[in-house]
Enzyme design. Sequence first.
Site, PDB file in Angstrom:
ATOM      1  N   GLU A 347      45.756  40.445  51.628  1.00  0.00           N
ATOM      2  CA  GLU A 347      45.609  41.584  50.736  1.00  0.00           C
ATOM      3  C   GLU A 347      45.672  42.852  51.577  1.00  0.00           C
ATOM      4  O   GLU A 347      45.132  42.892  52.682  1.00  0.00           O
ATOM      5  CB  GLU A 347      44.237  41.412  50.060  1.00  0.00           C
ATOM      6  CG  GLU A 347      43.563  42.638  49.570  1.00  0.00           C
ATOM      7  CD  GLU A 347      42.115  42.330  49.106  1.00  0.00           C
ATOM      8  OE1 GLU A 347      41.692  41.143  49.097  1.00  0.00           O
ATOM      9  OE2 GLU A 347      41.411  43.287  48.778  1.00  0.00           O
ATOM     10  N   HIS A 430      35.298  33.682  49.499  1.00  0.00           N
ATOM     11  CA  HIS A 430      35.882  32.602  48.688  1.00  0.00           C
ATOM     12  C   HIS A 430      35.366  31.217  49.091  1.00  0.00           C
ATOM     13  O   HIS A 430      36.161  30.351  49.464  1.00  0.00           O
ATOM     14  CB  HIS A 430      37.411  32.582  48.830  1.00  0.00           C
ATOM     15  CG  HIS A 430      38.107  33.859  48.493  1.00  0.00           C
ATOM     16  ND1 HIS A 430      39.396  34.132  48.903  1.00  0.00           N
ATOM     17  CD2 HIS A 430      37.714  34.930  47.775  1.00  0.00           C
ATOM     18  CE1 HIS A 430      39.758  35.328  48.454  1.00  0.00           C
ATOM     19  NE2 HIS A 430      38.756  35.836  47.769  1.00  0.00           N
ATOM     20  N   ASN A 468      43.687  34.342  46.514  1.00  0.00           N
ATOM     21  CA  ASN A 468      42.381  34.615  45.914  1.00  0.00           C
ATOM     22  C   ASN A 468      42.157  33.629  44.761  1.00  0.00           C
ATOM     23  O   ASN A 468      43.072  33.377  43.975  1.00  0.00           O
ATOM     24  CB  ASN A 468      42.348  36.052  45.403  1.00  0.00           C
ATOM     25  CG  ASN A 468      42.896  37.024  46.430  1.00  0.00           C
ATOM     26  OD1 ASN A 468      44.041  36.895  46.865  1.00  0.00           O
ATOM     27  ND2 ASN A 468      42.090  37.949  46.853  1.00  0.00           N
TER      28      ASN A 468
HETATM   29  P1  FAD Z   1      30.591  32.434  40.247  1.00  0.00           P
HETATM   30  O1  FAD Z   1      31.524  33.446  39.704  1.00  0.00           O
HETATM   31  O2  FAD Z   1      30.051  32.623  41.614  1.00  0.00           O
HETATM   32  O3  FAD Z   1      29.378  32.318  39.205  1.00  0.00           O
HETATM   33  C1  FAD Z   1      28.248  31.537  39.440  1.00  0.00           C
HETATM   34  C2  FAD Z   1      27.070  32.134  38.670  1.00  0.00           C
HETATM   35  O4  FAD Z   1      25.974  31.209  38.703  1.00  0.00           O
HETATM   36  C3  FAD Z   1      26.542  33.438  39.264  1.00  0.00           C
HETATM   37  O5  FAD Z   1      26.456  34.419  38.252  1.00  0.00           O
HETATM   38  C4  FAD Z   1      25.154  33.061  39.813  1.00  0.00           C
HETATM   39  O6  FAD Z   1      24.201  34.122  39.740  1.00  0.00           O
HETATM   40  C5  FAD Z   1      24.755  31.911  38.901  1.00  0.00           C
HETATM   41  N1  FAD Z   1      23.792  30.995  39.526  1.00  0.00           N
HETATM   42  C6  FAD Z   1      23.847  30.452  40.767  1.00  0.00           C
HETATM   43  N2  FAD Z   1      22.796  29.637  40.992  1.00  0.00           N
HETATM   44  C7  FAD Z   1      22.037  29.664  39.861  1.00  0.00           C
HETATM   45  C8  FAD Z   1      20.800  29.046  39.486  1.00  0.00           C
HETATM   46  N3  FAD Z   1      20.158  28.205  40.323  1.00  0.00           N
HETATM   47  N4  FAD Z   1      20.294  29.321  38.247  1.00  0.00           N
HETATM   48  C9  FAD Z   1      20.951  30.158  37.395  1.00  0.00           C
HETATM   49  N5  FAD Z   1      22.121  30.775  37.707  1.00  0.00           N
HETATM   50  C10 FAD Z   1      22.664  30.527  38.923  1.00  0.00           C
HETATM   51  N6  FAD Z   1      38.525  36.183  43.796  1.00  0.00           N
HETATM   52  C11 FAD Z   1      39.751  36.491  43.300  1.00  0.00           C
HETATM   53  O7  FAD Z   1      40.451  35.619  42.786  1.00  0.00           O
HETATM   54  N7  FAD Z   1      40.217  37.784  43.376  1.00  0.00           N
HETATM   55  C12 FAD Z   1      39.495  38.786  43.962  1.00  0.00           C
HETATM   56  O8  FAD Z   1      39.940  39.945  44.004  1.00  0.00           O
HETATM   57  C13 FAD Z   1      38.226  38.463  44.519  1.00  0.00           C
HETATM   58  N8  FAD Z   1      37.487  39.411  45.153  1.00  0.00           N
HETATM   59  C14 FAD Z   1      36.219  39.091  45.580  1.00  0.00           C
HETATM   60  C15 FAD Z   1      35.430  40.090  46.142  1.00  0.00           C
HETATM   61  C16 FAD Z   1      34.123  39.820  46.504  1.00  0.00           C
HETATM   62  C17 FAD Z   1      33.296  40.889  47.132  1.00  0.00           C
HETATM   63  C18 FAD Z   1      33.586  38.528  46.285  1.00  0.00           C
HETATM   64  C19 FAD Z   1      32.166  38.209  46.650  1.00  0.00           C
HETATM   65  C20 FAD Z   1      34.368  37.529  45.743  1.00  0.00           C
HETATM   66  C21 FAD Z   1      35.683  37.800  45.384  1.00  0.00           C
HETATM   67  N9  FAD Z   1      36.492  36.821  44.805  1.00  0.00           N
HETATM   68  C22 FAD Z   1      37.752  37.135  44.366  1.00  0.00           C
HETATM   69  C23 FAD Z   1      36.009  35.435  44.625  1.00  0.00           C
HETATM   70  C24 FAD Z   1      35.625  35.110  43.167  1.00  0.00           C
HETATM   71  O9  FAD Z   1      34.821  36.120  42.624  1.00  0.00           O
HETATM   72  C25 FAD Z   1      34.894  33.763  43.147  1.00  0.00           C
HETATM   73  O10 FAD Z   1      35.746  32.781  43.692  1.00  0.00           O
HETATM   74  C26 FAD Z   1      34.492  33.343  41.730  1.00  0.00           C
HETATM   75  O11 FAD Z   1      33.616  34.274  41.158  1.00  0.00           O
HETATM   76  C27 FAD Z   1      33.836  31.981  41.740  1.00  0.00           C
HETATM   77  O12 FAD Z   1      33.698  31.551  40.415  1.00  0.00           O
HETATM   78  P2  FAD Z   1      32.702  30.395  40.014  1.00  0.00           P
HETATM   79  O13 FAD Z   1      32.925  30.074  38.575  1.00  0.00           O
HETATM   80  O14 FAD Z   1      32.831  29.310  41.008  1.00  0.00           O
HETATM   81  O15 FAD Z   1      31.222  30.979  40.199  1.00  0.00           O
END
Ligand code: FAD
Length: 491
Positions: A347, A430, A468
């Site tokens: 990126e 990630h 990403n």
């Molecule tokens: P998450 O989106 O992480 O959601 C998990 C949720 O579960 C969270 O809200 C958390 O609070 C909750 N949780 C966890 N444990 C518990 C518990 N014990 N009890 C209750 N709730 C809980 N990806 C891209 O594709 N493009 C981008 O531009 C990009 N930029 C990024 C920039 C940053 C700064 C970061 C940190 C990440 C970025 N990512 C990006 C990565 C992307 O956001 C993640 O891969 C994605 O959000 C993961 O999705 P998920 O469904 O696995 O879980």
Amino acid sequence: KDIIEAPILIIGSGYGGAVSALRLCEAGKKVLMLEMGLNWGESGIPFSNMLKPGKSAAWLKNKTIAPFMNIFSLEPFTGTLDRMDFDNINIWVGRGVGGGSLVNGGMAVTPKESYFKEVFPDLDPEKFYNHYFPLVHKELKVNVIGEQFLKDCPYYKFTRVGEAEAHKAGFKTVRVPNVYDFQYMEKEYRNEVPRSAFNTEVIYGNNHGKNSLDKTYLKKALETGNLEILDLHCVENIKLNDDKTYTLEVQQTDTSGTVISDKVFNCKKLILAAGTMGTLKLLLHSNAVNGFPIHEQIGKNWGNNGNFMTGRNWVKPLSGGTGAKQSTIPVGGIDNWDDKEHPFFTEIAPLPMGMDVATALYLLINRVDKKGEVSYDSTKKNLSLDWNQNHTTKMRENADYFIKKMNRANGGTRSHFLFNNGFGADVCYHPLGGCVLGKATNEYGKLKDHENLYVLDGSLIPGTIGVNPFVTITAISEYCMENLITQNEFA
Ligand code: FAD
């Protein structure tokens, strides 16, 4: 303690959780979702920007934790951005209703088909490229910046300079789609609406413009009337009951992190969507404290998606700097994936520090040749990660090759301003893997050794996807949910 009964319970409100909620609610099922973070939309508390960090800036910390911006003091608050620190790597994650979609840069990248096939040899690529990826683009409201706007807008000088420099060094660039509404962005440029991307908002939440999950999947799911979301509810551990149902111990907190209530939930069907690290923590911790059964594949095939940050200082000779004004939303990338010796995607990242620091920032995504493993450290009562320099050697070589080639063509130096030695091998946005599809689960995300437990989040992807990851996480979740519902798993 009262026991709260819920037929179907989802832990976490990120991409996997939001897809599961919508598809189950549409099928007429009542769903309860527990999220440890705050429901920002309902709270009415605005997100803070990067130059004036406030309540949303960090999860219960007294200092900011965003990379390069960790100098501001804070009152501990259940903010949107959290960081988990391990010996050789720091992992940033989103907290709040919408999970990572609140904090991320919105880059909506479809993986290369050839790599998708390599990572998921058992999935039908045609079904994904003709159906699930287009579906996910529509639901997530993915769009692309207008080329003329990009050419004219001073807030995108960093992208224009980044692309010109990449071309001069012989690299190929690509336009990167995003969930930020570029029509809105054009209006904010003309000062017709409040500014967000042009007001250093990202990573602590966006008050406008960004179609995070609370504006897409979760909104639609709530509109069915079948979804209830309880925010500030953190699941501490899970027990398997004799009748194959699950009992969850949950702490409800206030916004300072103080526990205000201990609750117990019972459910027949449980979906873990707590994000890669959250889901692994729940499984491994529950296994350590109450013998919760877990398959031997849990924790294996973990990777950082090849994340490797690097940068260049004194990006001046060709261009006169990267610009004092910068949009927070990346729209450009360098695609070197097909280079056999140095395959990477990067990126062209913004660095909106409020002044021209003449610095270019890149988040490289590499292949992950050597996978890591997540386990549980009973003394520390926390996860431990087998991940060290050996895992990132090739990533470092790629970054070195890239920076040297860019500097040779354009001038500039390796960024000692951003990183100790010019490299950020320890920056991970990630985290992926640990409950890999078809290894720790069946072909649709149902955990092996369980009858009523499912995983739908980044942990299904075996440590790498080459771009990403949220588009892939969403598409895999759509695929799993469609099949699980068809198989009457939630009847
Ligand atoms: P998450 O989106 O992480 O959601 C998990 C949720 O579960 C969270 O809200 C958390 O609070 C909750 N949780 C966890 N444990 C518990 C518990 N014990 N009890 C209750 N709730 C809980 N990806 C891209 O594709 N493009 C981008 O531009 C990009 N930029 C990024 C920039 C940053 C700064 C970061 C940190 C990440 C970025 N990512 C990006 C990565 C992307 O956001 C993640 O891969 C994605 O959000 C993961 O999705 P998920 O469904 O696995 O879980």
